[in-house]
Design an enzyme around this catalytic site. Structure first.
Site, PDB file in Angstrom:
ATOM      1  N   ARG A 109      -1.519  -0.206  14.531  1.00 24.62           N
ATOM      2  CA  ARG A 109      -0.346  -0.705  15.253  1.00 24.62           C
ATOM      3  C   ARG A 109      -0.769  -1.072  16.667  1.00 24.62           C
ATOM      4  NH1 ARG A 109       0.996  -1.024  10.917  1.00 24.62           N
ATOM      5  NH2 ARG A 109       2.554   0.119   9.735  1.00 24.62           N
ATOM      6  N   LYS A 114       4.208 -11.131   9.644  1.00 17.37           N
ATOM      7  CA  LYS A 114       3.408 -11.032   8.421  1.00 17.37           C
ATOM      8  C   LYS A 114       3.742 -12.194   7.477  1.00 17.37           C
ATOM      9  CE  LYS A 114       2.430  -7.310   5.200  1.00 17.37           C
ATOM     10  NZ  LYS A 114       2.133  -5.881   5.224  1.00 17.37           N
ATOM     11  N   ARG A 171       0.847  -1.202   0.000  1.00 13.91           N
ATOM     12  CA  ARG A 171       0.000   0.000   0.000  1.00 13.91           C
ATOM     13  C   ARG A 171       0.882   1.251   0.000  1.00 13.91           C
ATOM     14  NH1 ARG A 171      -4.526   0.323   4.085  1.00 13.91           N
ATOM     15  NH2 ARG A 171      -2.956  -0.034   5.683  1.00 13.91           N
TER      16      ARG A 171
HETATM   17  P1  ATP Z   1      -0.154  -1.441   7.117  1.00 11.57           P
HETATM   18  O1  ATP Z   1      -0.427  -1.800   8.533  1.00 11.57           O
HETATM   19  O2  ATP Z   1      -0.353  -0.019   6.809  1.00 11.57           O
HETATM   20  O3  ATP Z   1      -0.801  -2.376   6.154  1.00 11.57           O
HETATM   21  P2  ATP Z   1       2.327  -2.579   6.298  1.00 11.57           P
HETATM   22  O4  ATP Z   1       3.695  -2.192   6.719  1.00 11.57           O
HETATM   23  O5  ATP Z   1       1.900  -3.972   6.588  1.00 11.57           O
HETATM   24  O6  ATP Z   1       1.395  -1.559   6.991  1.00 11.57           O
HETATM   25  P3  ATP Z   1       1.681  -2.943   3.440  1.00 11.57           P
HETATM   26  O7  ATP Z   1       1.563  -1.901   2.417  1.00 11.57           O
HETATM   27  O8  ATP Z   1       0.498  -3.791   3.734  1.00 11.57           O
HETATM   28  O9  ATP Z   1       2.193  -2.224   4.758  1.00 11.57           O
HETATM   29  O10 ATP Z   1       2.875  -3.901   3.023  1.00 11.57           O
HETATM   30  C1  ATP Z   1       4.141  -3.385   2.668  1.00 11.57           C
HETATM   31  C2  ATP Z   1       5.105  -3.660   3.799  1.00 11.57           C
HETATM   32  O11 ATP Z   1       5.182  -5.056   4.047  1.00 11.57           O
HETATM   33  C3  ATP Z   1       6.536  -3.257   3.481  1.00 11.57           C
HETATM   34  O12 ATP Z   1       6.747  -1.914   3.796  1.00 11.57           O
HETATM   35  C4  ATP Z   1       7.375  -4.209   4.317  1.00 11.57           C
HETATM   36  O13 ATP Z   1       7.508  -3.727   5.639  1.00 11.57           O
HETATM   37  C5  ATP Z   1       6.511  -5.444   4.379  1.00 11.57           C
HETATM   38  N1  ATP Z   1       6.911  -6.465   3.374  1.00 11.57           N
HETATM   39  C6  ATP Z   1       7.437  -6.317   2.133  1.00 11.57           C
HETATM   40  N2  ATP Z   1       7.636  -7.493   1.542  1.00 11.57           N
HETATM   41  C7  ATP Z   1       7.220  -8.435   2.409  1.00 11.57           C
HETATM   42  C8  ATP Z   1       7.167  -9.845   2.373  1.00 11.57           C
HETATM   43  N3  ATP Z   1       7.552 -10.556   1.310  1.00 11.57           N
HETATM   44  N4  ATP Z   1       6.687 -10.471   3.486  1.00 11.57           N
HETATM   45  C9  ATP Z   1       6.268  -9.794   4.570  1.00 11.57           C
HETATM   46  N5  ATP Z   1       6.289  -8.458   4.660  1.00 11.57           N
HETATM   47  C10 ATP Z   1       6.763  -7.788   3.582  1.00 11.57           C
END
Ligand code: ATP
Length: 319
Positions: free
Chosen positions: A314, A181, A116
């Protein structure tokens, strides 16, 4: 896909001579191709004198035919790319070129995988799933309500079926195991949402990835959780079938039919959180979600509802 990679994908040793013979080229040509595979695809290839060459880990490549065989419930046309900037970007280009939806775009790797708000999705070759399903929506806004949450639920169910019983949801659209994640979801839309539009349901799932220095938050993969190599074709097929059934339910009955199930699987239900929108932050306790998929927070004793693509949740230290 390179023929050399086809020969090496079993993860066994192959001598330079045998590879050269199979491809009808010299050993030094094989050596050059191996270096290219390493440089371009980031593959690790062991080179052992007297034994030959071996991929550090065996790989099963994605196969549209295999996916179609394994997921009879979801007869979507499948395009598989070895390497693409982003499966979502490719999906949007295909919509532009009047490709008829529904169809599914998969890739072995993404060179500009996206999260995102312009964030990056780490997408190494042949390890994970990079999945973009395109749907045509002509039922108006109701068809889009809570859709990204529905996709999250389907991803979570498919992961549970494939050896990750601890997979759960984080509003709005992450799939986590504990705090790590394992999958991310990115919906993108073209056209007029009040009339006819196309929506791309983008999903990234960490499948066989075991290490990377590029992800700047806690993460995990199916392999790390289940302790075994996972067939990505099988997981894509499970996701197809589970997603097809949730989409059908969502289309027929709307998000309200899924709301309760989503809430039951929300890992942060009842937790103290901060909701962040740019520079603004609201502290509260998660009450749940509403019938449209918006987040309900108890903020200083009063229930408030939040929705929109720019919001990030968060956990608070005291939760
Ligand atoms: P939000 O809570 O806003 O969704 P988020 O950090 O999870 O925050 P996203 O846009 O959903 O944001 O996902 C992008 C983020 O996920 C990246 O900034 C990085 O921190 C993380 N990311 C990138 N690649 C991977 C991956 N292969 N596996 C897990 N996390 C990843």
């Amino acid at each position: 896909m390179s023929t050399l990679l086809e020969l090496l994908k079993d993860g066994r040793f192959h001598s330079g001579q045998a590879l050269g013979q199979a491809l009808g080229v010299s050993r030094s040509a094989i050596w050059k191709q191996l270096q290219l595979l390493e440089a371009e695809l980031g593959l690790v290839i062991h080179k052992v004198r007297g034994r030959g060459y071996q991929l550090a880990s065996p790989i099963t490549l994605l196969s549209a035919a295999e996916i179609a065989r394994l997921s009879p419930e979801s007869a979507w046309a499948v395009q598989v790319f070895d390497s693409i900037d982003s499966t979502n970007a490719q999906a949007l280009r295909s919509v532009d070129q009047a490709c008829s939806a529904p169809f599914l775009v998969l890739a072995e790797r993404q060179t500009a995988g996206r999260g995102r708000r312009g964030r990056k999705w780490v997408s190494p070759f042949a390890e994970n799933i990079y999945y973009s399903l395109v749907l045509r929506v002509d039922g108006g806004m109701r068809q889009l309500e809570g859709l990204s949450l529905v996709v999250g639920l389907a991803v979570m169910r498919a992961l549970r079926e494939c050896g990750v019983p601890g997979a759960g949801l984080k509003w709005p659209n992450d799939v986590l195991v504990a705090q790590k994640k394992i999958a991310g979801i990115l919906l993108e839309l073209v056209g007029d949402p009040a009339d006819v539009c196309h929506v791309v349901l983008g999903v990234g799932i960490n499948v066989n990835m075991q290490s990377t220095n590029d992800v700047d938050q806690e993460w995990t993969s199916v392999r790390l959780e289940a302790g075994k190599l996972v067939d990505r074709n099988h997981l894509v097929a499970r996701l197809n079938d589970v997603l097809a059934s949730y989409l059908e339910r969502h289309q027929r009955r709307g998000f309200s039919a899924i709301q309760e199930e989503w809430e039951q699987n929300h890992l942060w239900q009842g937790r103290a959180v901060s909701l962040i929108a740019g520079v603004n932050k609201v502290d509260g306790v998660v009450v749940g979600i509403d019938r449209q998929g918006a987040l309900r927070l108890n903020v200083e004793g009063e229930e408030k509802v939040y929705s929109g693509g720019e919001l990030s949740l968060r956990l608070r230290d005291d939760s």
